[in-house]
Enzyme design. Structure first.
Site, PDB file in Angstrom:
ATOM      1  N   GLY A 138       0.808  -1.221   0.000  1.00  9.22           N
ATOM      2  CA  GLY A 138       0.000   0.000   0.000  1.00  9.22           C
ATOM      3  C   GLY A 138       0.835   1.261   0.000  1.00  9.22           C
ATOM      4  N   SER A 146       1.120   9.612  -8.276  1.00 11.79           N
ATOM      5  CA  SER A 146       2.485   9.824  -8.769  1.00 11.79           C
ATOM      6  C   SER A 146       3.361  10.481  -7.712  1.00 11.79           C
ATOM      7  CB  SER A 146       2.458  10.708 -10.026  1.00 11.79           C
ATOM      8  OG  SER A 146       1.768  10.040 -11.052  1.00 11.79           O
ATOM      9  N   CYS A 247      11.722  -0.873  -3.399  1.00 12.34           N
ATOM     10  CA  CYS A 247      10.900  -2.045  -3.773  1.00 12.34           C
ATOM     11  C   CYS A 247      10.420  -1.879  -5.215  1.00 12.34           C
ATOM     12  CB  CYS A 247       9.664  -2.163  -2.881  1.00 12.34           C
ATOM     13  SG  CYS A 247       9.983  -2.088  -1.135  1.00 12.34           S
ATOM     14  N   GLY A 348      -7.747  -8.677 -37.840  1.00 14.94           N
ATOM     15  CA  GLY A 348      -9.029  -8.182 -38.353  1.00 14.94           C
ATOM     16  C   GLY A 348     -10.097  -8.249 -37.269  1.00 14.94           C
ATOM     17  N   GLU A 372       3.170   1.274 -11.120  1.00 14.82           N
ATOM     18  CA  GLU A 372       4.628   1.240 -10.898  1.00 14.82           C
ATOM     19  C   GLU A 372       5.286   2.485 -11.495  1.00 14.82           C
ATOM     20  OE1 GLU A 372       6.211  -1.103  -9.263  1.00 14.82           O
ATOM     21  OE2 GLU A 372       5.003  -2.927  -9.404  1.00 14.82           O
TER      22      GLU A 372
HETATM   23  P1  TGC Z   1      12.854  12.157  -4.713  1.00 20.89           P
HETATM   24  O1  TGC Z   1      13.331  13.389  -4.049  1.00 20.89           O
HETATM   25  O2  TGC Z   1      13.271  11.905  -6.114  1.00 20.89           O
HETATM   26  O3  TGC Z   1      13.314  10.899  -3.826  1.00 20.89           O
HETATM   27  C1  TGC Z   1      13.006  10.825  -2.443  1.00 20.89           C
HETATM   28  C2  TGC Z   1      14.026   9.876  -1.825  1.00 20.89           C
HETATM   29  O4  TGC Z   1      13.929   8.580  -2.428  1.00 20.89           O
HETATM   30  C3  TGC Z   1      15.179   8.256  -3.082  1.00 20.89           C
HETATM   31  N1  TGC Z   1      14.844   7.586  -4.335  1.00 20.89           N
HETATM   32  C4  TGC Z   1      14.975   6.289  -4.520  1.00 20.89           C
HETATM   33  N2  TGC Z   1      15.452   5.316  -3.738  1.00 20.89           N
HETATM   34  C5  TGC Z   1      15.444   4.061  -4.221  1.00 20.89           C
HETATM   35  N3  TGC Z   1      14.969   3.755  -5.439  1.00 20.89           N
HETATM   36  C6  TGC Z   1      14.461   4.715  -6.252  1.00 20.89           C
HETATM   37  N4  TGC Z   1      13.941   4.390  -7.449  1.00 20.89           N
HETATM   38  C7  TGC Z   1      14.460   6.045  -5.818  1.00 20.89           C
HETATM   39  N5  TGC Z   1      14.043   7.224  -6.345  1.00 20.89           N
HETATM   40  C8  TGC Z   1      14.277   8.166  -5.425  1.00 20.89           C
HETATM   41  C9  TGC Z   1      15.881   9.571  -3.295  1.00 20.89           C
HETATM   42  O5  TGC Z   1      17.278   9.411  -3.352  1.00 20.89           O
HETATM   43  C10 TGC Z   1      15.458  10.342  -2.045  1.00 20.89           C
HETATM   44  O6  TGC Z   1      16.219   9.863  -0.947  1.00 20.89           O
HETATM   45  P2  TGC Z   1      16.696  10.880   0.208  1.00 20.89           P
HETATM   46  O7  TGC Z   1      17.476   9.992   1.106  1.00 20.89           O
HETATM   47  O8  TGC Z   1      17.489  11.917  -0.513  1.00 20.89           O
HETATM   48  O9  TGC Z   1      15.426  11.414   0.806  1.00 20.89           O
HETATM   49  O10 TGC Z   1      11.280  12.052  -4.541  1.00 20.89           O
HETATM   50  P3  TGC Z   1      10.092  12.864  -5.197  1.00 20.89           P
HETATM   51  O11 TGC Z   1       9.083  13.075  -4.125  1.00 20.89           O
HETATM   52  O12 TGC Z   1      10.600  14.049  -5.980  1.00 20.89           O
HETATM   53  O13 TGC Z   1       9.422  11.817  -6.211  1.00 20.89           O
HETATM   54  C11 TGC Z   1      10.121  11.112  -7.111  1.00 20.89           C
HETATM   55  C12 TGC Z   1       9.197  10.290  -8.036  1.00 20.89           C
HETATM   56  C13 TGC Z   1       8.106  11.127  -8.644  1.00 20.89           C
HETATM   57  C14 TGC Z   1      10.075   9.760  -9.112  1.00 20.89           C
HETATM   58  C15 TGC Z   1       8.569   9.162  -7.207  1.00 20.89           C
HETATM   59  O14 TGC Z   1       7.717   9.663  -6.265  1.00 20.89           O
HETATM   60  C16 TGC Z   1       7.869   8.140  -8.069  1.00 20.89           C
HETATM   61  O15 TGC Z   1       8.484   7.213  -8.568  1.00 20.89           O
HETATM   62  N6  TGC Z   1       6.510   8.248  -8.246  1.00 20.89           N
HETATM   63  C17 TGC Z   1       5.727   7.238  -8.887  1.00 20.89           C
HETATM   64  C18 TGC Z   1       4.928   6.481  -7.849  1.00 20.89           C
HETATM   65  C19 TGC Z   1       4.826   5.030  -8.163  1.00 20.89           C
HETATM   66  O16 TGC Z   1       5.559   4.465  -8.940  1.00 20.89           O
HETATM   67  N7  TGC Z   1       3.893   4.347  -7.481  1.00 20.89           N
HETATM   68  C20 TGC Z   1       3.782   2.960  -7.629  1.00 20.89           C
HETATM   69  C21 TGC Z   1       2.851   2.397  -6.590  1.00 20.89           C
HETATM   70  S1  TGC Z   1       2.969   0.645  -6.407  1.00 20.89           S
HETATM   71  C22 TGC Z   1       2.276   0.013  -7.790  1.00 20.89           C
HETATM   72  O17 TGC Z   1       1.907   0.651  -8.703  1.00 20.89           O
HETATM   73  C23 TGC Z   1       2.171  -1.448  -7.791  1.00 20.89           C
HETATM   74  S2  TGC Z   1       1.403  -2.126  -9.154  1.00 20.89           S
HETATM   75  C24 TGC Z   1       1.774  -3.684  -8.788  1.00 20.89           C
HETATM   76  C25 TGC Z   1       1.358  -4.702  -9.761  1.00 20.89           C
HETATM   77  O18 TGC Z   1       0.160  -5.083  -9.740  1.00 20.89           O
HETATM   78  O19 TGC Z   1       2.239  -5.218 -10.498  1.00 20.89           O
HETATM   79  P1  FAD Z   2      -1.925  10.552 -11.134  1.00 25.29           P
HETATM   80  O1  FAD Z   2      -0.689  10.591 -10.330  1.00 25.29           O
HETATM   81  O2  FAD Z   2      -3.077  11.377 -10.691  1.00 25.29           O
HETATM   82  O3  FAD Z   2      -1.553  10.903 -12.635  1.00 25.29           O
HETATM   83  C1  FAD Z   2      -2.540  11.253 -13.614  1.00 25.29           C
HETATM   84  C2  FAD Z   2      -1.802  11.737 -14.857  1.00 25.29           C
HETATM   85  O4  FAD Z   2      -1.030  12.889 -14.532  1.00 25.29           O
HETATM   86  C3  FAD Z   2      -0.809  10.701 -15.404  1.00 25.29           C
HETATM   87  O5  FAD Z   2      -0.822  10.729 -16.799  1.00 25.29           O
HETATM   88  C4  FAD Z   2       0.533  11.188 -14.891  1.00 25.29           C
HETATM   89  O6  FAD Z   2       1.618  10.799 -15.722  1.00 25.29           O
HETATM   90  C5  FAD Z   2       0.315  12.701 -14.933  1.00 25.29           C
HETATM   91  N1  FAD Z   2       1.220  13.394 -14.017  1.00 25.29           N
HETATM   92  C6  FAD Z   2       1.263  13.331 -12.660  1.00 25.29           C
HETATM   93  N2  FAD Z   2       2.267  14.076 -12.192  1.00 25.29           N
HETATM   94  C7  FAD Z   2       2.905  14.596 -13.265  1.00 25.29           C
HETATM   95  C8  FAD Z   2       4.041  15.425 -13.446  1.00 25.29           C
HETATM   96  N3  FAD Z   2       4.773  15.872 -12.406  1.00 25.29           N
HETATM   97  N4  FAD Z   2       4.387  15.785 -14.709  1.00 25.29           N
HETATM   98  C9  FAD Z   2       3.689  15.330 -15.775  1.00 25.29           C
HETATM   99  N5  FAD Z   2       2.620  14.527 -15.673  1.00 25.29           N
HETATM  100  C10 FAD Z   2       2.234  14.151 -14.431  1.00 25.29           C
HETATM  101  N6  FAD Z   2      -0.451   1.280  -6.119  1.00 25.29           N
HETATM  102  C11 FAD Z   2       0.031   0.690  -4.989  1.00 25.29           C
HETATM  103  O7  FAD Z   2       0.525   1.370  -4.082  1.00 25.29           O
HETATM  104  N7  FAD Z   2      -0.015  -0.673  -4.836  1.00 25.29           N
HETATM  105  C12 FAD Z   2      -0.535  -1.484  -5.785  1.00 25.29           C
HETATM  106  O8  FAD Z   2      -0.541  -2.716  -5.619  1.00 25.29           O
HETATM  107  C13 FAD Z   2      -1.084  -0.886  -6.966  1.00 25.29           C
HETATM  108  N8  FAD Z   2      -1.691  -1.662  -7.902  1.00 25.29           N
HETATM  109  C14 FAD Z   2      -2.336  -1.068  -8.959  1.00 25.29           C
HETATM  110  C15 FAD Z   2      -3.126  -1.839  -9.815  1.00 25.29           C
HETATM  111  C16 FAD Z   2      -3.828  -1.244 -10.866  1.00 25.29           C
HETATM  112  C17 FAD Z   2      -4.708  -2.063 -11.749  1.00 25.29           C
HETATM  113  C18 FAD Z   2      -3.696   0.152 -11.085  1.00 25.29           C
HETATM  114  C19 FAD Z   2      -4.414   0.824 -12.222  1.00 25.29           C
HETATM  115  C20 FAD Z   2      -2.926   0.927 -10.242  1.00 25.29           C
HETATM  116  C21 FAD Z   2      -2.253   0.321  -9.155  1.00 25.29           C
HETATM  117  N9  FAD Z   2      -1.533   1.100  -8.228  1.00 25.29           N
HETATM  118  C22 FAD Z   2      -1.017   0.525  -7.097  1.00 25.29           C
HETATM  119  C23 FAD Z   2      -1.530   2.563  -8.341  1.00 25.29           C
HETATM  120  C24 FAD Z   2      -0.582   3.101  -9.398  1.00 25.29           C
HETATM  121  O9  FAD Z   2       0.738   3.011  -8.990  1.00 25.29           O
HETATM  122  C25 FAD Z   2      -1.013   4.536  -9.678  1.00 25.29           C
HETATM  123  O10 FAD Z   2      -2.224   4.479 -10.406  1.00 25.29           O
HETATM  124  C26 FAD Z   2       0.044   5.308 -10.445  1.00 25.29           C
HETATM  125  O11 FAD Z   2       1.201   5.494  -9.669  1.00 25.29           O
HETATM  126  C27 FAD Z   2      -0.483   6.690 -10.912  1.00 25.29           C
HETATM  127  O12 FAD Z   2      -1.148   7.356  -9.905  1.00 25.29           O
HETATM  128  P2  FAD Z   2      -2.624   7.959 -10.186  1.00 25.29           P
HETATM  129  O13 FAD Z   2      -3.461   6.881 -10.750  1.00 25.29           O
HETATM  130  O14 FAD Z   2      -3.069   8.593  -8.928  1.00 25.29           O
HETATM  131  O15 FAD Z   2      -2.408   9.035 -11.309  1.00 25.29           O
END
Ligand code: TGC
Ligand code: FAD
Length: 404
Positions: A138, A146, A247, A348, A372
């Protein structure tokens, strides 16, 4: 209708020569399992929008829960390329089934293994590896997707326990999970991972309905209303946003292989169909426009395979950066989605039915390109790495904090 799975994987650049015998063995075993257990049932479960829960046992048996976690904790102790190949083969079956394996391995077992205490590892990892426990992760909240660093889920130190409040959204497997690794802020705003168990008072995990994507995967919320968390359930070894992002690196890496699996399945189906389907007195494979589509698909798959193999090699050497992983995840999911769309055209009208896997892959990939880290977020992660300037708004906040 159960489809006969005739899949043959493309290997145009003879990349098999780069794989060890063990890696090939892992791939063959996973492919055989997918052909036997996933392909015959997946369309039905997709249509019913139901997770085929009976597959959990088989996923555990093939080692898909914690492939790279050491054997002493119940994992398979494999290398990163074997893990990637497993994700490729499972996603070739269905992205939702790969999601279950990714979440369990990289988002639940990985943080417990890397950031957990020895007691937590002993208590949870073997049960997660065997599939006795299902886990979920979570991070995302209704208002923070994001941008997880602004999350509002929080916990307070009550002396002998913590009190957890808040809500998570879009959580894969939450409705069926026994344990959830939940990211929340303490009183000072520092992010920690907490292990929350099903049945804790005040904890609910309602299912999200109405998805047109990942229909064979269960998705839901996590709601915490004054949930008492034992202190020993806090992951002690790492805090800050870097902990959940670490992770995500592992899961995003797995997805770069997984998406290739979906792409290969679409290509394989399109190639076979184009050789069998005749129009204007010749197989449609004989038309230049079909050949263009197939040639471009194979080119992109081959480039994607090279990216995946190289990033896997770097991960084996502990040298892969987060931005390199972003490039591979972003590229491979994008090409998979494009390939699915082109494959749909080659089929098709038949391409819109569940006699072929194309539309299912295409709809699944719409989630994979968003979760992700969205497609654009990965672009910006790369942009920040190339230029040294982060495009995220948090950048200004940090600059301001540094000035004060
Ligand atoms: P930022 O200032 O860049 O970083 C904060 C701290 O984190 C460190 N860091 C990392 N460490 C390890 N691995 C990475 N990839 C890292 N990226 C950054 C960084 O060095 C810093 O550390 P410290 O010690 O200096 O504090 O953070 P920011 O707030 O500007 O945000 C960066 C951003 C936008 C890239 C990040 O928030 C991001 O990746 N957002 C996307 C969120 C996301 O991917 N959510 C996924 C949710 S889980 C999911 O979707 C599961 S789906 C599962 C499935 O069904 O397969
Ligand atoms: P938002 O962050 O609201 O983004 C909406 C749009 O705005 C996107 O196009 C994005 O690229 C754009 N945007 C946002 N910020 C910026 C920026 N700075 N510059 C330019 N464009 C931007 N999360 C978990 O924690 N655990 C899970 O197990 C998990 N499983 C998932 C399973 C499914 C089927 C789905 C659909 C999602 C899951 N997620 C999970 C959540 C997923 O990681 C988020 O949906 C994703 O990170 C995007 O967040 P959001 O949907 O709130 O979109």
């Amino acid at each position: 209708m159960a489809r006969t799975d005739q899949f043959q994987s493309p290997d145009y650049y003879l990349l098999d020569e780069l794989l060890t015998d063990e890696q090939k063995l892992v791939r063959t075993a996973t492919r055989d399992w997918v052909k036997k257990e996933v392909s015959p049932i997946i369309e039905d479960y997709y249509e019913k929008a139901e997770f085929p829960r009976h597959l959990v046992k088989g996923l555990a048996e093939i080692g898909a829960f914690g492939p790279y976690i050491p054997q002493e904790y119940g994992g398979a102790g494999l290398d990163q390329i074997s893990y990637g190949l497993m994700m490729q083969e499972i996603e070739r079956g269905d992205s939702g089934i790969r999601s279950t394996a990714s979440v369990q391995s990289s988002l639940v077992m990985y943080p417990i293994w890397k950031y957990g205490s020895e007691e937590q590892k002993q208590k949870y990892l073997p049960k997660l590896a065997s599939g006795e426990y299902i886990g979920c992760f979570g991070l995302t909240e209704p208002d923070y997707g994001s941008n997880p660093s602004d999350m509002i889920t929080n916990f307070k130190d009550m002396g002998d326990h913590y009190l957890l409040n808040g809500a998570k959204m879009w959580i894969s497997n939450s409705p069926i999970a026994d344990v959830a690794v939940v990211w929340a802020k303490n009183e000072t705003g520092r992010i920690y991972g907490l292990i929350v168990e099903r049945g804790m008072e005040g904890f609910t995990a309602p299912e999200t309905h109405g998805k047109w994507s990942l229909r064979a995967s269960s998705t839901g919320e996590l709601v915490f209303d004054n949930v008492k968390i034992p202190k020993e359930n806090l992951l002690p070894e790492k805090s800050g946003l870097g902990a959940p992002l670490g992770c995500l690196d592992s899961a995003r890496y797995g997805i770069c292989w997984g998406a290739l699996g979906a792409a290969m399945d679409c290509y394989d189906s399109a190639l076979r169909y184009s050789l069998e389907r005749t129009q204007f007195d010749r197989p449609i494979a004989g038309f230049q426009l079909t050949q263009k589509k197939l040639s471009e698909m194979l080119t992109e798959i081959t480039k994607g395979q090279l990216l995946a193999w190289r990033i896997g090699t770097l991960r084996n050497e502990d040298r892969a950066t987060s931005s390199q992983i972003s490039m591979a995840k972003r590229n491979n999911v994008e090409i998979a989605l494009k390939i699915a769309r082109e494959a749909r055209q080659i089929h098709g009208g038949m391409g819109i039915t569940n006699e072929y896997p194309i539309m299912r892959h295409m709809m699944n990939l719409e989630s994979v390109i968003t979760y992700e880290g969205t497609h654009d977020i990965h672009l910006l992660i790369l942009g920040a790495d190339i230029t040294g300037i982060s495009a995220f708004t948090n950048y200004e906040k940090k600059e301001e904090a540094a000035r004060v």
